[in-house]
Design a protein around this motif. Structure first.
Motif, PDB file in Angstrom:
ATOM      1  N   UNK A 143       0.849  -1.193   0.000  1.00  0.00           N
ATOM      2  CA  UNK A 143       0.000   0.000   0.000  1.00  0.00           C
ATOM      3  C   UNK A 143       0.881   1.238   0.000  1.00  0.00           C
ATOM      4  N   UNK A 144       0.705   2.063  -1.026  1.00  0.00           N
ATOM      5  CA  UNK A 144       1.435   3.328  -1.131  1.00  0.00           C
ATOM      6  C   UNK A 144       0.460   4.432  -0.755  1.00  0.00           C
ATOM      7  N   UNK A 145       0.722   5.038   0.380  1.00  0.00           N
ATOM      8  CA  UNK A 145      -0.216   5.994   0.956  1.00  0.00           C
ATOM      9  C   UNK A 145       0.331   7.403   0.833  1.00  0.00           C
ATOM     10  N   UNK A 146      -0.547   8.330   0.399  1.00  0.00           N
ATOM     11  CA  UNK A 146      -0.149   9.736   0.276  1.00  0.00           C
ATOM     12  C   UNK A 146      -0.986  10.570   1.239  1.00  0.00           C
ATOM     13  N   UNK A 147      -0.333  11.503   1.898  1.00  0.00           N
ATOM     14  CA  UNK A 147      -1.076  12.472   2.702  1.00  0.00           C
ATOM     15  C   UNK A 147      -0.631  13.877   2.308  1.00  0.00           C
TER      16      UNK A 147
END
Ligand SMILES: *[C@@H]1O[C@H](CO)[C@@H](O)[C@H](O)[C@H]1NC(C)=O
Ligand SMILES: *[C@@H]1O[C@H](CO)[C@@H](O)[C@H](O)[C@H]1NC(C)=O
Ligand SMILES: *[C@@H]1O[C@H](CO)[C@@H](O)[C@H](O)[C@H]1NC(C)=O
Ligand SMILES: *[C@@H]1O[C@H](CO)[C@@H](O)[C@H](O)[C@H]1NC(C)=O
Ligand SMILES: *[C@@H]1O[C@H](CO)[C@@H](O)[C@H](O)[C@H]1NC(C)=O
Ligand SMILES: *[C@@H]1O[C@H](CO)[C@@H](O)[C@H](O)[C@H]1NC(C)=O
Ligand SMILES: *[C@@H]1O[C@H](CO)[C@@H](O)[C@H](O)[C@H]1NC(C)=O
Length: 261
Positions: A143-147
């Motif tokens: 999972x590649x998560x961006x914030x």
């Protein structure tokens, strides 16, 4: 049937509310729109690795009113030698500003208007973008998560905390780093997508009995060549720079050969 369809639509809508993955902190329920050359990478879907090699365009459906923003991208599923996984910072870019006009993109639910976040001053990234490259190890899907963080009131000391933290990509803990930088509670949008290593497919068409002693050296070498890109990227990232890329790739290659032969 109608009822079932409505329930499915409802379930899909509820699922779409989780912008950052379950358990990820700081969580966000606001969409960060992420596009790789017009491919939408939204809502936890699996995206082809090839599409994700260069940094994406990011934005929001409603125009943001803060002065500056930062984007952080983190892999939540780095394999380790224990049963727990680790994290890896893939990207940290500060000094982003919202575009004044919207751009049109195509998402799964149709055409969307997005106010892109732009790096108009060409500010160098605190952590330059590294494309997803999950190695052939469990978990194969990462999972590649961006914030997106509102940095309007970021102090120079806070900026320096971000920069220092960005130097160590492995084991990156967003909530701790943002707290240190005085940015707790400033996450305004989030997103996540997956990239998956196709290891089982390769194993099925290549050396099915990869770990038996009947494997020839040639088979091992062929497999190493196709698996190492995944491993080397992670190792290069862990090293925190490209200088040690080659040696880490070599170590990774040897590691894979040992596993296969
Ligand atoms: C992005 O799209 C353009 C236009 O379709 C194409 O020429 C270019 O090769 C694409 N770039 C990547 C990295 O896919
Ligand atoms: C994981 O195990 C392999 C094989 O035993 C070893 O070479 C490697 O150094 C270990 N990695 C870490 C991070 O401990
Ligand atoms: C389409 O999907 C995006 C991303 O999930 C969402 O932000 C947007 O509101 C959706 N648009 C419509 C019209 O449902
Ligand atoms: C940023 O880079 C672009 C493309 O290289 C260039 O056109 C632009 O003038 C630069 N902007 C600033 C503020 O340096
Ligand atoms: C994304 O990766 C996670 C972690 O490996 C996995 O649990 C999930 O099923 C994957 N989702 C997709 C759509 O591949
Ligand atoms: C920044 O500071 C101003 C003035 O104290 C405040 O009104 C505003 O809400 C702050 N914005 C953020 C994103 O922290
Ligand atoms: C490889 O070895 C493991 C552990 O010894 C075994 O469980 C697995 O079935 C083997 N796989 C193949 C393809 O032989």
């Amino acid at each position: 049937m109608m009822m079932l369809n409505s329930l499915l639509v409802l379930a899909a809508a509820m699922f779409a509310l989780a912008k950052t993955p379950n358990g990820f902190q700081p969580a966000s329920n606001s969409d960060l729109m992420v596009f790789y050359n017009n491919t939408a990478a939204l809502n936890g879907i699996a995206v082809a690795k090839l599409v994700t090699t260069s940094e994406p365009q990011i934005g929001t459906v409603a125009r943001l009113t803060g002065k500056t923003y930062a984007v952080l991208m983190i892999d939540l599923d780095i394999p380790t030698n224990s049963s727990k996984t680790n994290t890896l910072l893939h990207w940290m870019q500060t000094d982003l500003t919202p575009a004044t006009t919207a751009s049109r993109f195509t998402a799964a639910n149709g055409s969307v208007s997005v106010f892109l976040l732009e790096n108009r001053g060409n500010t160098s990234a605190f952590a330059p973008y590294i494309g997803p490259n999950p190695p052939a190890r469990i978990p194969l899907s990462h999972r590649y998560t961006q914030i997106l963080v509102d940095t309007t009131n970021l102090t120079s000391q806070g900026a320096s905390e971000l920069q220092t933290a960005a130097a160590t990509r492995i084991g990156f803990t967003a909530s701790t780093v943002l707290a240190q930088a005085g940015l707790s509670g400033k996450v305004v949008a989030g997103n996540s997508y997956n990239v998956t290593n196709p290891w089982p497919v390769q194993a099925a068409t290549g050396a099915t009995n990869a770990n038996t002693s009947t494997s020839t050296t040639k088979t091992g070498a062929t497999n190493t060549a196709s698996f190492v890109p995944g491993a080397s990227s992670t190792f290069a990232s862990e090293a925190g720079g490209s200088l040690r890329y080659e040696s880490f790739a070599l170590v990774a290659a040897l590691g894979v050969m040992v596993l296969i032969v």
